[in-house]
Design a protein around this motif. Structure first.
Motif, mmCIF file in Angstrom:
data_model
loop_
_atom_site.group_PDB
_atom_site.id
_atom_site.type_symbol
_atom_site.label_atom_id
_atom_site.label_comp_id
_atom_site.label_asym_id
_atom_site.label_seq_id
_atom_site.Cartn_x
_atom_site.Cartn_y
_atom_site.Cartn_z
ATOM 1 N N VAL A 69 -52.004 -55.791 -16.323
ATOM 2 C CA VAL A 69 -51.178 -54.691 -16.803
ATOM 3 C C VAL A 69 -51.349 -54.578 -18.318
ATOM 4 N N THR A 70 -51.827 -53.419 -18.759
ATOM 5 C CA THR A 70 -52.049 -53.215 -20.189
ATOM 6 C C THR A 70 -51.305 -51.967 -20.657
ATOM 7 N N TRP A 71 -51.126 -51.867 -21.963
ATOM 8 C CA TRP A 71 -50.472 -50.695 -22.550
ATOM 9 C C TRP A 71 -51.411 -50.014 -23.522
ATOM 10 N N LYS A 72 -51.369 -48.680 -23.525
ATOM 11 C CA LYS A 72 -52.170 -47.910 -24.469
ATOM 12 C C LYS A 72 -51.333 -46.784 -25.038
ATOM 13 N N LYS A 73 -51.445 -46.598 -26.329
ATOM 14 C CA LYS A 73 -50.701 -45.530 -26.991
ATOM 15 C C LYS A 73 -51.450 -44.216 -26.857
ATOM 16 N N ALA A 74 -50.710 -43.142 -26.570
ATOM 17 C CA ALA A 74 -51.319 -41.818 -26.509
ATOM 18 C C ALA A 74 -50.257 -40.741 -26.678
ATOM 19 N N ASP A 75 -50.631 -39.692 -27.384
ATOM 20 C CA ASP A 75 -49.825 -38.490 -27.516
ATOM 21 C C ASP A 75 -50.396 -37.471 -26.534
ATOM 22 N N LEU A 76 -49.610 -37.026 -25.573
ATOM 23 C CA LEU A 76 -50.114 -36.148 -24.525
ATOM 24 C C LEU A 76 -50.489 -34.767 -25.043
ATOM 25 N N LEU A 77 -50.122 -34.456 -26.277
ATOM 26 C CA LEU A 77 -50.526 -33.197 -26.892
ATOM 27 C C LEU A 77 -51.918 -33.286 -27.509
ATOM 28 N N GLU A 106 -56.813 -38.340 -27.100
ATOM 29 C CA GLU A 106 -56.021 -39.520 -26.775
ATOM 30 C C GLU A 106 -55.723 -39.583 -25.273
ATOM 31 N N VAL A 107 -55.475 -38.434 -24.668
ATOM 32 C CA VAL A 107 -55.249 -38.404 -23.210
ATOM 33 C C VAL A 107 -56.505 -38.861 -22.476
ATOM 34 N N LEU A 108 -57.658 -38.378 -22.914
ATOM 35 C CA LEU A 108 -58.919 -38.746 -22.262
ATOM 36 C C LEU A 108 -59.188 -40.239 -22.395
ATOM 37 N N GLN A 109 -59.003 -40.779 -23.589
ATOM 38 C CA GLN A 109 -59.228 -42.212 -23.784
ATOM 39 C C GLN A 109 -58.260 -43.046 -22.951
ATOM 40 N N ALA A 110 -57.044 -42.534 -22.779
ATOM 41 C CA ALA A 110 -56.030 -43.276 -22.021
ATOM 42 C C ALA A 110 -56.299 -43.254 -20.524
ATOM 43 N N THR A 111 -57.035 -42.256 -20.047
ATOM 44 C CA THR A 111 -57.226 -42.101 -18.603
ATOM 45 C C THR A 111 -58.630 -42.461 -18.124
ATOM 46 N N LYS A 112 -59.534 -42.755 -19.030
ATOM 47 C CA LYS A 112 -60.900 -43.112 -18.615
ATOM 48 C C LYS A 112 -60.892 -44.327 -17.695
ATOM 49 N N GLY A 113 -61.682 -44.249 -16.638
ATOM 50 C CA GLY A 113 -61.780 -45.359 -15.688
ATOM 51 C C GLY A 113 -60.711 -45.369 -14.629
ATOM 52 N N TRP A 148 -45.432 -27.861 -22.896
ATOM 53 C CA TRP A 148 -45.855 -28.136 -21.523
ATOM 54 C C TRP A 148 -47.207 -27.517 -21.157
ATOM 55 N N PRO A 149 -47.474 -26.265 -21.517
ATOM 56 C CA PRO A 149 -48.786 -25.705 -21.161
ATOM 57 C C PRO A 149 -49.952 -26.466 -21.801
ATOM 58 N N ILE A 150 -49.760 -26.935 -23.024
ATOM 59 C CA ILE A 150 -50.805 -27.719 -23.699
ATOM 60 C C ILE A 150 -51.024 -29.035 -22.977
ATOM 61 N N ILE A 151 -49.926 -29.706 -22.649
ATOM 62 C CA ILE A 151 -50.027 -30.990 -21.950
ATOM 63 C C ILE A 151 -50.696 -30.811 -20.596
ATOM 64 N N MET A 152 -50.307 -29.780 -19.861
ATOM 65 C CA MET A 152 -50.906 -29.563 -18.551
ATOM 66 C C MET A 152 -52.408 -29.310 -18.663
ATOM 67 N N GLN A 153 -52.821 -28.520 -19.651
ATOM 68 C CA GLN A 153 -54.254 -28.277 -19.812
ATOM 69 C C GLN A 153 -54.985 -29.569 -20.159
ATOM 70 N N ASN A 154 -54.368 -30.406 -20.975
ATOM 71 C CA ASN A 154 -54.970 -31.703 -21.303
ATOM 72 C C ASN A 154 -55.117 -32.574 -20.050
ATOM 73 N N LEU A 155 -54.108 -32.540 -19.192
ATOM 74 C CA LEU A 155 -54.172 -33.313 -17.944
ATOM 75 C C LEU A 155 -55.286 -32.795 -17.040
ATOM 76 N N ILE A 156 -55.371 -31.486 -16.936
ATOM 77 C CA ILE A 156 -56.408 -30.878 -16.096
ATOM 78 C C ILE A 156 -57.793 -31.247 -16.616
ATOM 79 N N ASN A 157 -57.976 -31.134 -17.918
ATOM 80 C CA ASN A 157 -59.284 -31.458 -18.505
ATOM 81 C C ASN A 157 -59.630 -32.932 -18.320
ATOM 82 N N ALA A 158 -58.627 -33.801 -18.455
ATOM 83 C CA ALA A 158 -58.870 -35.243 -18.274
ATOM 84 C C ALA A 158 -59.212 -35.549 -16.824
#
Length: 311
Positions: A43-51, A55-62, A83-93
């Protein structure tokens, strides 16, 4: 690897517990803006700003599965902006990592529903926050329809059983009775309402993460049938062995309190949920996965023995 965005919140904590119990050797990455205490080498922790997409991509790789459980400040303007920015970041990741995305959602997009809320209920928001939720849910499922990503929306009713008192029922009823005080109820105590038990939500989200065939659709997480507010009060009072004393908070009172507290002001446009029947139907999930939600009696009793102990 399972990645949990919004680590530290009650739902994220519940999923983490389920993963550790059932998949003790799988890697779990907890992601948040503030550090989270971890236990175990997997179990590890990583800092990320969802905006921030990078940072979202680095946090979700693998990741095999990405759980999105983060919330925003309860302010409609912030929701509209972020929210729309965060959702687009999630979709792209999700596109980049090819991970399955499970988005933990609420029911604001349905608006006022006369009858049960189902996964097929049309979006008819009557609040700004509901409009935002409808927009981002559509944004996500439109990507699913194109075949670009694998994503699931997991919706819950108002919840209880939090370890942070971030819940109407926990804060205004259970915690009050645990301290021997009178409870408070928002809206009409004679209308129906149901609540999702957080441990049940954690178990259900875990099951969705284990079953790829459950992807690319909307699920209502297992939630016990609704009761009248007065019935919740009586049940909680019986379990805590106190008198079922309570006061009600109407819309005008919320508006007054909202002048001084912005979080309270954010609840005013959602008042319809507490003044009309609120019937959340989770039969699709229950029938598919062959599980039943925890009864309110058992859930409140468990809370009285763990988080909201009688003082």
């Amino acid at each position: 690897m399972y990645t949990i965005l919004g680590a530290g919140g009650p739902t994220a904590n519940a999923i983490t517990r389920e993963l550790l119990q059932h998949n003790p050797h799988e890697n779990i990455r907890l992601v948040s803006r503030r550090p989270i205490k971890t236990s175990g080498t997997n179990v590890t922790w990583k800092k990320a700003d969802l905006l921030n997409y990078n940072e979202v991509l680095q946090a979700t790789k693998g990741s095999l599965v990405i759980y999105m459980c983060a919330g925003l400040v309860y302010d409609k303007q912030i929701w509209q902006q972020q929210w729309p920015i965060i959702m687009q970041n999630l979709i792209n990741a999700a596109k980049e990592t090819q991970a399955r995305l499970i988005f933990f959602d609420n029911v604001y997009m349905y608006g006022l529903v006369h009858g049960p809320m189902l996964e097929t209920t049309p979006y008819n928001p009557i609040s700004i926050k509901g409009e935002v939720r409808a927009r981002i849910a559509t944004q996500l499922m439109d990507e699913v329809k194109t075949g670009n990503i694998q994503a699931t929306i997991a919706r819950a009713a108002d919840f209880y059983g939090t370890d942070s008192k971030n819940s109407f029922l926990d804060m205004m009823v259970l915690d009050k009775y645990a301290k021997g005080n009178s409870a408070q109820w928002i809206g009409n105590p004679e209308v129906l309402h149901n609540f999702t038990y957080i441990p049940d939500a954690g178990k259900a989200l875990y099951l969705l993460g284990q079953d790829p065939e459950a992807g690319n659709q909307i699920w209502h997480l297992p939630t016990a049938a609704p009761l009248k507010g007065k019935d919740f009060i009586d049940l909680a009072a019986q379990i805590y062995e106190v008198k079922p004393s309570f006061s009600t908070i109407n819309k005008f009172m919320l508006q007054l309190a909202g002048i001084f507290k912005k979080v309270v002001a954010g609840t005013v446009e959602m008042y319809y949920q507490y003044d009309q029947d609120y019937i959340f139907d989770s039969s699709k999930f229950e029938n598919t996965f062959k599980i039943k939600p925890t009864s309110y009696s058992d859930g409140i009793k468990q809370m009285s023995e763990t988080l909201y102990k009688k003082q």
